[in-house]
Design a protein around this motif. Structure first.
Motif, PDB file in Angstrom:
ATOM      1  N   ILE A 550       1.101  -1.274   0.012  1.00  0.00           N
ATOM      2  CA  ILE A 550      -0.126  -0.013   0.130  1.00  0.00           C
ATOM      3  C   ILE A 550       0.685   1.241   0.047  1.00  0.00           C
ATOM      4  O   ILE A 550       1.901   1.563   0.625  1.00  0.00           O
ATOM      5  CB  ILE A 550      -1.074   0.015   1.390  1.00  0.00           C
ATOM      6  CG1 ILE A 550      -1.699  -1.326   1.090  1.00  0.00           C
ATOM      7  CG2 ILE A 550      -1.943   1.324   1.126  1.00  0.00           C
ATOM      8  CD1 ILE A 550      -2.606  -1.556   2.604  1.00  0.00           C
ATOM      9  N   LYS A 551       0.553   2.312  -0.764  1.00  0.00           N
ATOM     10  CA  LYS A 551       1.253   3.429  -0.889  1.00  0.00           C
ATOM     11  C   LYS A 551       0.700   4.390   0.240  1.00  0.00           C
ATOM     12  O   LYS A 551      -0.424   4.541   0.420  1.00  0.00           O
ATOM     13  CB  LYS A 551       1.316   4.125  -2.397  1.00  0.00           C
ATOM     14  CG  LYS A 551       2.030   3.312  -3.280  1.00  0.00           C
ATOM     15  CD  LYS A 551       1.948   3.907  -4.677  1.00  0.00           C
ATOM     16  CE  LYS A 551       2.750   3.278  -5.668  1.00  0.00           C
ATOM     17  NZ  LYS A 551       2.903   1.989  -5.797  1.00  0.00           N
ATOM     18  N   VAL A 552       1.501   5.483   0.552  1.00  0.00           N
ATOM     19  CA  VAL A 552       1.092   6.244   1.679  1.00  0.00           C
ATOM     20  C   VAL A 552       1.182   7.880   1.134  1.00  0.00           C
ATOM     21  O   VAL A 552       2.057   8.316   0.412  1.00  0.00           O
ATOM     22  CB  VAL A 552       1.908   6.137   2.852  1.00  0.00           C
ATOM     23  CG1 VAL A 552       1.658   7.258   3.935  1.00  0.00           C
ATOM     24  CG2 VAL A 552       2.007   4.772   3.400  1.00  0.00           C
ATOM     25  N   VAL A 553       0.248   8.554   1.512  1.00  0.00           N
ATOM     26  CA  VAL A 553       0.074   9.979   0.912  1.00  0.00           C
ATOM     27  C   VAL A 553       0.247  10.702   2.197  1.00  0.00           C
ATOM     28  O   VAL A 553      -0.514  10.512   3.076  1.00  0.00           O
ATOM     29  CB  VAL A 553      -1.167  10.336   0.298  1.00  0.00           C
ATOM     30  CG1 VAL A 553      -1.249  11.916  -0.207  1.00  0.00           C
ATOM     31  CG2 VAL A 553      -1.321   9.156  -0.977  1.00  0.00           C
ATOM     32  N   ALA A 554       0.983  11.934   2.289  1.00  0.00           N
ATOM     33  CA  ALA A 554       1.034  12.871   3.267  1.00  0.00           C
ATOM     34  C   ALA A 554       0.307  13.994   2.740  1.00  0.00           C
ATOM     35  O   ALA A 554       0.509  14.813   1.764  1.00  0.00           O
ATOM     36  CB  ALA A 554       2.496  13.290   3.478  1.00  0.00           C
ATOM     37  N   VAL A 555      -0.617  14.202   3.641  1.00  0.00           N
ATOM     38  CA  VAL A 555      -1.741  15.313   3.416  1.00  0.00           C
ATOM     39  C   VAL A 555      -1.531  16.465   4.330  1.00  0.00           C
ATOM     40  O   VAL A 555      -1.218  16.470   5.367  1.00  0.00           O
ATOM     41  CB  VAL A 555      -3.092  14.695   3.609  1.00  0.00           C
ATOM     42  CG1 VAL A 555      -4.204  15.958   3.353  1.00  0.00           C
ATOM     43  CG2 VAL A 555      -3.558  13.579   2.904  1.00  0.00           C
ATOM     44  N   GLY A 556      -1.815  17.739   3.819  1.00  0.00           N
ATOM     45  CA  GLY A 556      -1.726  19.003   4.591  1.00  0.00           C
ATOM     46  C   GLY A 556      -0.490  19.544   4.617  1.00  0.00           C
ATOM     47  O   GLY A 556      -0.165  20.270   5.731  1.00  0.00           O
ATOM     48  N   GLN A 568      11.366  12.307   3.502  1.00  0.00           N
ATOM     49  CA  GLN A 568      12.546  11.565   4.311  1.00  0.00           C
ATOM     50  C   GLN A 568      11.793  10.342   4.966  1.00  0.00           C
ATOM     51  O   GLN A 568      12.522   9.387   4.939  1.00  0.00           O
ATOM     52  CB  GLN A 568      13.251  12.533   5.154  1.00  0.00           C
ATOM     53  CG  GLN A 568      14.387  12.067   5.726  1.00  0.00           C
ATOM     54  CD  GLN A 568      15.024  13.151   6.539  1.00  0.00           C
ATOM     55  OE1 GLN A 568      14.390  13.965   7.380  1.00  0.00           O
ATOM     56  NE2 GLN A 568      16.398  13.367   6.503  1.00  0.00           N
ATOM     57  N   LEU A 569      10.715  10.408   5.354  1.00  0.00           N
ATOM     58  CA  LEU A 569      10.016   9.385   6.250  1.00  0.00           C
ATOM     59  C   LEU A 569       9.482   8.275   5.429  1.00  0.00           C
ATOM     60  O   LEU A 569       9.065   7.331   5.773  1.00  0.00           O
ATOM     61  CB  LEU A 569       8.851  10.054   7.019  1.00  0.00           C
ATOM     62  CG  LEU A 569       9.293  10.928   8.306  1.00  0.00           C
ATOM     63  CD1 LEU A 569       8.086  11.349   8.986  1.00  0.00           C
ATOM     64  CD2 LEU A 569      10.292   9.986   9.179  1.00  0.00           C
ATOM     65  N   GLY A 570       9.360   8.502   3.861  1.00  0.00           N
ATOM     66  CA  GLY A 570       9.134   7.520   3.056  1.00  0.00           C
ATOM     67  C   GLY A 570       7.795   7.651   2.463  1.00  0.00           C
ATOM     68  O   GLY A 570       7.149   6.610   1.825  1.00  0.00           O
TER      69      GLY A 570
END
Length: 607
Positions: A550-556, A568-570
């Motif tokens: 599963i891919k991760v999206v950083a929002v905001g 940096q956290l991936g």
């Protein structure tokens, strides 16, 4: 023939034992004067010949004895007997023997007494000074006829009264649960409020609504849902006090009005008993069905009339539904303001659709590893001339369980189709469109069919679409949504779980759901460069997600430091105003053309 009560003749025994005799007319006469008794006997003989018989008694007590032993066509009653006299004799006989015709035969020519006698139940009033055989005969015959008509009318009135009472009971009680209904509630509660006002005491209104009752109906059928309501009503009736008022307003909504309270806190014990009603599941056709309530509480005289009391309790009940850790909510003025706002939004939404006040904007998501690969999220915006700009986080929860939500989604899908038809969109690096849907929609096979039809109508390939669902809602409805998500995923549609990382997840559910993306909650990302604990949690989620494919999206992301730390956290994708604000369709193409790829590359390489 005249017989004195107590005679041993066969005729007397026949009459008192109700055995038929040769006499067609058997009368009882109460007369203490032998001369007057003989006069009546002669009058009767002239009127009826030998086809009559009369039992003569000289005391009121003997009248009762005779009536207890035999049946008589009528009673000829003298008003003045040695042991009891007056119209009270008529009243007493009418109460005990309502079918007995009574003809008063007295020596007093007293109009007032005559009227009193007739009002007390006598069928006629005759004077001994004026009576004739014809008059006596006619009076006795009419007395029997009037009494017969009176008895039939009385019976009809009693039946009508019983029917009216039954209809009133049906009109004021719920046929399913036998509880008082809304009509009964509207009649009874105002009287309870007036009583509380006189006593200067509190009363509490508890508004009880069942959580997930529609799903129970949909899953098990309406007969099972009805049985649940019957069982719940029985449990509630066994729980509340006799002095409390419990009613079913309709559907799965119940209200309880308490008896007078010295202190508001007295309601706590009652609430505890109500919650205990739901501790055990309901046994419905061999199914053990758990059920939970949402309870809103409001007090009189804080609300000084029934309409306001109902509004406040209803407001508190809906707030209880939104709470995660409590089934009960007490009304506050802050809730009133929010409730009024919600009602205002709900009242304007249909007009907003007709007036085309909803607008779809698009916000890019950039890839950490490949600057050329960009996703787009479609975001609904509502600009109301009356209410101002209303964000989706405010209006979606209000309409998500109404048909309006599907109209909103239709607009978003339509605008996504327009975007994909814009020149060169995918040549500019856009690879997937994300749109938000509600759990209430995804749990419905009919909606999923409709969504697939819309995609076809607007020429959108399933592989170009990613559906985003809010984590908090999905985690509470995994069983209902799982099958439809699997179906959509099998057709190529991608699935994203939004708002991950703040309080909801049972990560075991991630194994059950066909997820492609996890979108980290913006609270987790806010100033993440300065929050080691947030970083630790984000790393854990990223590591787990990657192991599950599963891919991760950083929002905001709104600051460069957040951008760098998230990458940096991936995190695989980055989204926020630091990268790009939501745009109109035309601006998306210009954004990709005007913004140099080197700029994106620079940001992705700044670590």
């Amino acid at each position: 023939m005249v017989q004195r009560l107590g005679s041993n003749t066969d005729t007397t025994r026949q009459m008192l034992n109700k055995t038929p005799s040769k006499y067609a007319n058997v009368y009882l006469m109460a007369e203490d004067d032998p001369g007057d008794a003989e006069l009546v006997k002669q009058l009767l003989h002239q009127a009826f010949g030998d086809s009559y018989s009369v039992i003569c008694v000289d005391r009121f007590g003997k009248v009762l004895d005779a009536l207890a032993k035999g049946h008589f066509e009528a009673l000829i009653l003298d008003m003045n007997l040695p042991d009891r006299s007056g119209v009270k004799n008529i009243t007493a006989l009418g109460n005990q023997y309502p079918d007995l015709p009574i003809v008063v035969l007295t020596g007093q020519d007293d109009l007032e007494q005559a009227v009193d006698s007739l009002n007390s139940g006598a069928q006629d009033y005759l004077s001994k000074n004026q009576v004739t055989p014809e008059l006596l005969s006619r009076s006795l015959r009419y007395a029997r006829e009037r009494k017969n008509i009176e008895s039939k009318l009385k019976k009809a009135l009693q039946e009508q009264a019983h029917s009216n009472a039954r209809l009133k009971n049906l009109a004021q009680h719920d046929t399913l649960t036998t509880l008082p209904n809304r009509a009964h509630f509207q009649i009874t509660v105002p009287r309870m409020l007036m009583r509380a006002a006189r006593a200067k005491k509190w009363v509490a209104l508890l508004y009880v609504d069942l959580n997930g009752f529609k799903k129970i109906n949909d899953s098990y059928g309406h007969p099972i849902g009805d049985e649940l309501l019957r069982q719940l009503a029985a449990r509630l009736k066994a729980t509340v006090r006799d002095s409390d008022f419990l009613a079913r307003l309709g559907g799965d909504e119940f209200v309880l009005m308490t008896d007078l309270l010295e202190d508001k806190r007295e309601v706590y014990k009652l609430i505890g008993r109500l919650l205990a009603v739901f501790d055990q599941p309901f046994t419905l056709d061999k199914h053990e069905v758990p059920c939970t309530p949402s309870i809103g509480v409001a007090f009189y005289p804080d609300a000084d009339n029934l309409e306001l009391l109902m509004k406040q309790a209803d407001c508190a009940m809906y707030e209880a539904k939104n709470q995660e850790n409590s089934a009960v909510c007490f009304y506050t003025t802050q809730l009133e303001s929010q409730y009024a706002r919600n009602m205002e939004i709900e009242a304007h939404v249909n007009h907003a659709l007709e007036a085309a006040q909803f607008d779809v904007q698009f916000q890019p998501l950039v890839s950490s590893g490949n600057p050329g690969a960009t996703h787009i999220e479609a975001l609904m915006r509502w600009r109301s001339p009356e209410l101002g700009d209303i964000p989706p986080s405010e209006f979606i929860p209000i309409i998500e369980n109404s048909p309006t939500i599907n109209e909103i989604t239709h607009i978003v899908v339509r605008e996504c189709g327009r975007l994909l038809k814009s020149p060169g969109v995918f040549n500019l690096g856009y690879t997937r469109l994300a749109l938000n849907v509600c759990v209430s929609q995804i749990s419905s096979a009919a909606f999923c069919d409709q969504l697939l039809a819309w995609l076809k109508d607007f020429g959108i390939a399933a592989d170009n679409i990613c559906l985003e669902l809010t984590e908090g809602h999905l985690m509470k409805n995994v069983a209902q949504c799982g099958a439809q998500l699997q179906r959509l995923r099998s057709l190529g549609i991608h699935i994203a779980l939004d708002d991950v990382g703040i309080g909801y997840s049972s990560f075991a559910h991630l194994l059950e759901l066909p997820l492609d993306y996890l979108k980290l909650n913006r609270i987790l990302i806010d100033h993440i460069d300065k929050k080691p604990r947030n970083q630790a949690l984000a790393v854990g989620i990223v590591e787990m997600a990657h192991r599950l494919g599963i891919k991760v999206v950083a929002v905001g992301i709104e600051r460069e430091e957040e951008f760098r730390t998230a990458r940096q956290l991936g995190c695989d994708y980055l989204q926020g105003y630091y990268i790009a604000a939501p745009m109109q369709i035309g601006e998306i193409s210009r954004y990709a053309k005007d913004r140099p790829r080197s700029d994106l590359q620079l940001k992705n390489e700044t670590v």
